[in-house]
Design a protein around this motif. Structure first.
Motif, PDB file in Angstrom:
ATOM      1  N   GLU A   1       0.829  -1.205   0.000  1.00  0.00           N
ATOM      2  CA  GLU A   1       0.000   0.000   0.000  1.00  0.00           C
ATOM      3  C   GLU A   1       0.861   1.252   0.000  1.00  0.00           C
ATOM      4  OE1 GLU A   1      -2.912  -0.208   3.148  1.00  0.00           O
ATOM      5  OE2 GLU A   1      -4.314  -1.245   1.827  1.00  0.00           O
TER       6      GLU A   1
ATOM      7  N   LEU B   1       1.897   1.882  -3.516  1.00  0.00           N
ATOM      8  CA  LEU B   1       0.759   2.407  -4.276  1.00  0.00           C
ATOM      9  C   LEU B   1       0.485   3.867  -3.931  1.00  0.00           C
ATOM     10  CD1 LEU B   1      -1.831  -0.521  -4.103  1.00  0.00           C
ATOM     11  CD2 LEU B   1      -0.545   0.245  -6.099  1.00  0.00           C
TER      12      LEU B   1
ATOM     13  N   ALA C   1       0.765   6.971  -6.549  1.00  0.00           N
ATOM     14  CA  ALA C   1      -0.417   7.792  -6.834  1.00  0.00           C
ATOM     15  C   ALA C   1      -0.146   9.249  -6.476  1.00  0.00           C
ATOM     16  CB  ALA C   1      -1.620   7.268  -6.063  1.00  0.00           C
TER      17      ALA C   1
ATOM     18  N   LEU D   1      -6.599   5.309  -7.282  1.00  0.00           N
ATOM     19  CA  LEU D   1      -6.542   4.044  -6.544  1.00  0.00           C
ATOM     20  C   LEU D   1      -7.910   3.383  -6.379  1.00  0.00           C
ATOM     21  CD1 LEU D   1      -4.048   5.247  -3.816  1.00  0.00           C
ATOM     22  CD2 LEU D   1      -3.569   3.603  -5.638  1.00  0.00           C
TER      23      LEU D   1
ATOM     24  N   TRP E   1     -10.267   4.587  -4.424  1.00  0.00           N
ATOM     25  CA  TRP E   1     -10.657   4.817  -3.042  1.00  0.00           C
ATOM     26  C   TRP E   1     -11.321   6.174  -2.932  1.00  0.00           C
ATOM     27  CZ3 TRP E   1      -5.108   3.816  -0.803  1.00  0.00           C
ATOM     28  CH2 TRP E   1      -4.808   2.452  -0.867  1.00  0.00           C
TER      29      TRP E   1
ATOM     30  N   LEU F   1      -8.139   7.389   1.562  1.00  0.00           N
ATOM     31  CA  LEU F   1      -6.744   7.728   1.277  1.00  0.00           C
ATOM     32  C   LEU F   1      -6.115   8.437   2.473  1.00  0.00           C
ATOM     33  CD1 LEU F   1      -4.405   7.976  -0.871  1.00  0.00           C
ATOM     34  CD2 LEU F   1      -5.294  10.269  -1.247  1.00  0.00           C
TER      35      LEU F   1
END
Length: 51
Positions: free
Chosen positions: A14, A17, A21, A36, A38, A43
């Motif tokens: 994570e 990621l 992002a 993502l 989300w 986030l």
């Protein structure tokens, strides 16, 4: 077992990621969250949970 490995690896994955992002969106949380898949609040929570 495999579940233990996933549990151990998930925070590191994570983090990668989130960093990718963040970089791709110039730090714009709403855009990073969308990238993502989300919500912005998710986030923000995940960022706060990072060690």
């Amino acid at each position: 077992g495999a579940r233990g490995i996933l549990t151990a690896a998930l925070p590191a994955f994570e983090r990668v990621l989130l960093e990718a992002a963040h970089e791709q969106t110039g730090g714009r949380k709403r855009d990073a969250a969308g990238l993502l898949g989300w919500g912005r609040n998710t986030l923000t929570r995940k960022l706060a949970e990072l060690p």
